[in-house]
Write a protein that holds these residues in place. Structure first.
Motif, PDB file in Angstrom:
ATOM      1  N   ASN A  54       0.804  -1.224   0.000  1.00  0.00           N
ATOM      2  CA  ASN A  54       0.000   0.000   0.000  1.00  0.00           C
ATOM      3  C   ASN A  54       0.836   1.272   0.000  1.00  0.00           C
ATOM      4  N   ALA A  55       2.137   1.151   0.037  1.00  0.00           N
ATOM      5  CA  ALA A  55       3.001   2.325   0.143  1.00  0.00           C
ATOM      6  C   ALA A  55       3.304   2.901  -1.238  1.00  0.00           C
ATOM      7  N   ASP A  56       3.745   4.163  -1.251  1.00  0.00           N
ATOM      8  CA  ASP A  56       4.168   4.756  -2.508  1.00  0.00           C
ATOM      9  C   ASP A  56       5.484   4.090  -2.947  1.00  0.00           C
ATOM     10  N   PRO A  57       5.868   4.206  -4.196  1.00  0.00           N
ATOM     11  CA  PRO A  57       7.009   3.450  -4.721  1.00  0.00           C
ATOM     12  C   PRO A  57       8.323   3.656  -3.965  1.00  0.00           C
ATOM     13  N   LEU A  58       8.601   4.861  -3.527  1.00  0.00           N
ATOM     14  CA  LEU A  58       9.850   5.103  -2.794  1.00  0.00           C
ATOM     15  C   LEU A  58       9.877   4.321  -1.491  1.00  0.00           C
ATOM     16  N   VAL A  59       8.820   4.414  -0.723  1.00  0.00           N
ATOM     17  CA  VAL A  59       8.766   3.718   0.561  1.00  0.00           C
ATOM     18  C   VAL A  59       8.647   2.214   0.343  1.00  0.00           C
ATOM     19  N   GLN A  60       7.960   1.811  -0.694  1.00  0.00           N
ATOM     20  CA  GLN A  60       7.846   0.391  -1.035  1.00  0.00           C
ATOM     21  C   GLN A  60       9.234  -0.200  -1.302  1.00  0.00           C
ATOM     22  N   ASN A  61      10.084   0.570  -1.968  1.00  0.00           N
ATOM     23  CA  ASN A  61      11.458   0.165  -2.231  1.00  0.00           C
ATOM     24  C   ASN A  61      12.202  -0.054  -0.908  1.00  0.00           C
ATOM     25  N   HIS A  62      12.006   0.832   0.042  1.00  0.00           N
ATOM     26  CA  HIS A  62      12.677   0.711   1.341  1.00  0.00           C
ATOM     27  C   HIS A  62      12.118  -0.465   2.151  1.00  0.00           C
ATOM     28  N   PHE A  63      10.821  -0.685   2.070  1.00  0.00           N
ATOM     29  CA  PHE A  63      10.245  -1.846   2.755  1.00  0.00           C
ATOM     30  C   PHE A  63      10.823  -3.145   2.196  1.00  0.00           C
ATOM     31  N   GLN A  64      10.967  -3.209   0.870  1.00  0.00           N
ATOM     32  CA  GLN A  64      11.562  -4.394   0.249  1.00  0.00           C
ATOM     33  C   GLN A  64      13.004  -4.582   0.727  1.00  0.00           C
ATOM     34  N   PHE A  65      13.737  -3.492   0.824  1.00  0.00           N
ATOM     35  CA  PHE A  65      15.113  -3.526   1.328  1.00  0.00           C
ATOM     36  C   PHE A  65      15.153  -4.032   2.769  1.00  0.00           C
ATOM     37  N   GLN A  66      14.213  -3.585   3.590  1.00  0.00           N
ATOM     38  CA  GLN A  66      14.154  -4.020   4.986  1.00  0.00           C
ATOM     39  C   GLN A  66      13.798  -5.497   5.100  1.00  0.00           C
ATOM     40  N   ILE A  67      12.904  -5.957   4.261  1.00  0.00           N
ATOM     41  CA  ILE A  67      12.519  -7.373   4.282  1.00  0.00           C
ATOM     42  C   ILE A  67      13.710  -8.238   3.898  1.00  0.00           C
ATOM     43  N   ARG A  68      14.413  -7.869   2.845  1.00  0.00           N
ATOM     44  CA  ARG A  68      15.594  -8.635   2.439  1.00  0.00           C
ATOM     45  C   ARG A  68      16.685  -8.577   3.497  1.00  0.00           C
ATOM     46  N   THR A  69      16.818  -7.426   4.131  1.00  0.00           N
ATOM     47  CA  THR A  69      17.799  -7.300   5.204  1.00  0.00           C
ATOM     48  C   THR A  69      17.482  -8.296   6.310  1.00  0.00           C
ATOM     49  N   GLY A 107      20.323   2.651   4.598  1.00  0.00           N
ATOM     50  CA  GLY A 107      18.928   2.729   4.191  1.00  0.00           C
ATOM     51  C   GLY A 107      18.218   3.937   4.784  1.00  0.00           C
ATOM     52  N   LEU A 108      18.484   4.212   6.038  1.00  0.00           N
ATOM     53  CA  LEU A 108      17.880   5.368   6.693  1.00  0.00           C
ATOM     54  C   LEU A 108      18.331   6.671   6.034  1.00  0.00           C
ATOM     55  N   ILE A 109      19.607   6.768   5.732  1.00  0.00           N
ATOM     56  CA  ILE A 109      20.123   7.974   5.068  1.00  0.00           C
ATOM     57  C   ILE A 109      19.463   8.155   3.704  1.00  0.00           C
ATOM     58  N   ARG A 110      19.343   7.060   2.950  1.00  0.00           N
ATOM     59  CA  ARG A 110      18.702   7.154   1.629  1.00  0.00           C
ATOM     60  C   ARG A 110      17.234   7.541   1.753  1.00  0.00           C
ATOM     61  N   LEU A 111      16.549   7.016   2.751  1.00  0.00           N
ATOM     62  CA  LEU A 111      15.134   7.356   2.942  1.00  0.00           C
ATOM     63  C   LEU A 111      14.979   8.828   3.297  1.00  0.00           C
ATOM     64  N   VAL A 112      15.800   9.312   4.193  1.00  0.00           N
ATOM     65  CA  VAL A 112      15.721  10.723   4.599  1.00  0.00           C
ATOM     66  C   VAL A 112      16.035  11.638   3.415  1.00  0.00           C
ATOM     67  N   ASP A 113      16.973  11.221   2.556  1.00  0.00           N
ATOM     68  CA  ASP A 113      17.308  12.005   1.371  1.00  0.00           C
ATOM     69  C   ASP A 113      16.272  11.870   0.259  1.00  0.00           C
ATOM     70  N   GLY A 114      15.316  10.932   0.414  1.00  0.00           N
ATOM     71  CA  GLY A 114      14.296  10.735  -0.594  1.00  0.00           C
ATOM     72  C   GLY A 114      14.771   9.916  -1.777  1.00  0.00           C
ATOM     73  N   ARG A 115      15.798   9.096  -1.562  1.00  0.00           N
ATOM     74  CA  ARG A 115      16.357   8.273  -2.637  1.00  0.00           C
ATOM     75  C   ARG A 115      15.979   6.807  -2.435  1.00  0.00           C
ATOM     76  N   PRO A 116      15.673   6.095  -3.511  1.00  0.00           N
ATOM     77  CA  PRO A 116      15.427   4.655  -3.401  1.00  0.00           C
ATOM     78  C   PRO A 116      16.736   3.887  -3.456  1.00  0.00           C
ATOM     79  N   HIS A 117      16.653   2.597  -3.227  1.00  0.00           N
ATOM     80  CA  HIS A 117      17.815   1.719  -3.380  1.00  0.00           C
ATOM     81  C   HIS A 117      17.893   1.282  -4.835  1.00  0.00           C
ATOM     82  N   SER A 118      19.111   1.198  -5.353  1.00  0.00           N
ATOM     83  CA  SER A 118      19.252   0.755  -6.736  1.00  0.00           C
ATOM     84  C   SER A 118      18.940  -0.739  -6.856  1.00  0.00           C
ATOM     85  N   ASP A 119      19.225  -1.512  -5.809  1.00  0.00           N
ATOM     86  CA  ASP A 119      18.941  -2.947  -5.813  1.00  0.00           C
ATOM     87  C   ASP A 119      18.437  -3.357  -4.425  1.00  0.00           C
ATOM     88  N   PRO A 120      17.126  -3.188  -4.148  1.00  0.00           N
ATOM     89  CA  PRO A 120      16.621  -3.481  -2.807  1.00  0.00           C
ATOM     90  C   PRO A 120      16.642  -4.967  -2.447  1.00  0.00           C
TER      91      PRO A 120
END
Length: 125
Positions: A54-69, A107-120
């Motif tokens: 349900n998240a927007d694409p940027l946050v969805q990218n970070h959630f995927q990164f957190q799940i893989r982490t 990941g936190l720094i990228r989220l605060v900067d509004g950047r997605p992960h290139s490979d979550p």
């Protein structure tokens, strides 16, 4: 004339996006706290699984990164626990927690900067 709630309807999606972004920040904090207790890493993964669709694409990218982490960290912890008797497990557990800390901070720094992960879904940062 009856009062309308049009003002409340418009910001709802913005509030949801901000709420998801705040939840992603909280998840990174839970991952960092998980270095000392392990349980909060699981909580962060569950929250990410629940909100990622349900998240927007940027946050969805970070959630995927957190799940893989979570999954990569769990695999390292299991290997470390199984090899504990050979003393290499201590080193594996130490590396797993350092790796978790680095991924969470980056990941936190990228989220605060509004950047997605290139490979979550990747293993590296």
């Amino acid at each position: 004339m009856a009062p309308t709630d049009t003002q409340d309807d418009a910001p709802t999606s913005a509030r949801d996006q901000n709420g998801d972004r705040i939840l992603a920040v909280i998840n990174y904090a839970l991952l960092l706290v998980g270095i000392s207790n392990g349980l909060t890493v699981l909580i962060a993964a569950i929250l990410a699984y629940v909100r990622k669709d349900n998240a927007d694409p940027l946050v969805q990218n970070h959630f995927q990164f957190q799940i893989r982490t979570f999954w990569y960290w769990l695999a390292m912890v299991i290997v470390g626990a199984l090899t504990w008797i050979f003393l290499i497990g201590i080193l594996i557990l130490l590396i797993a927690n350092i790796w978790l800390a680095i991924r969470s901070v980056v990941g936190l720094i990228r989220l605060v900067d509004g950047r997605p992960h290139s490979d979550p879904t990747g293993f590296w940062i």
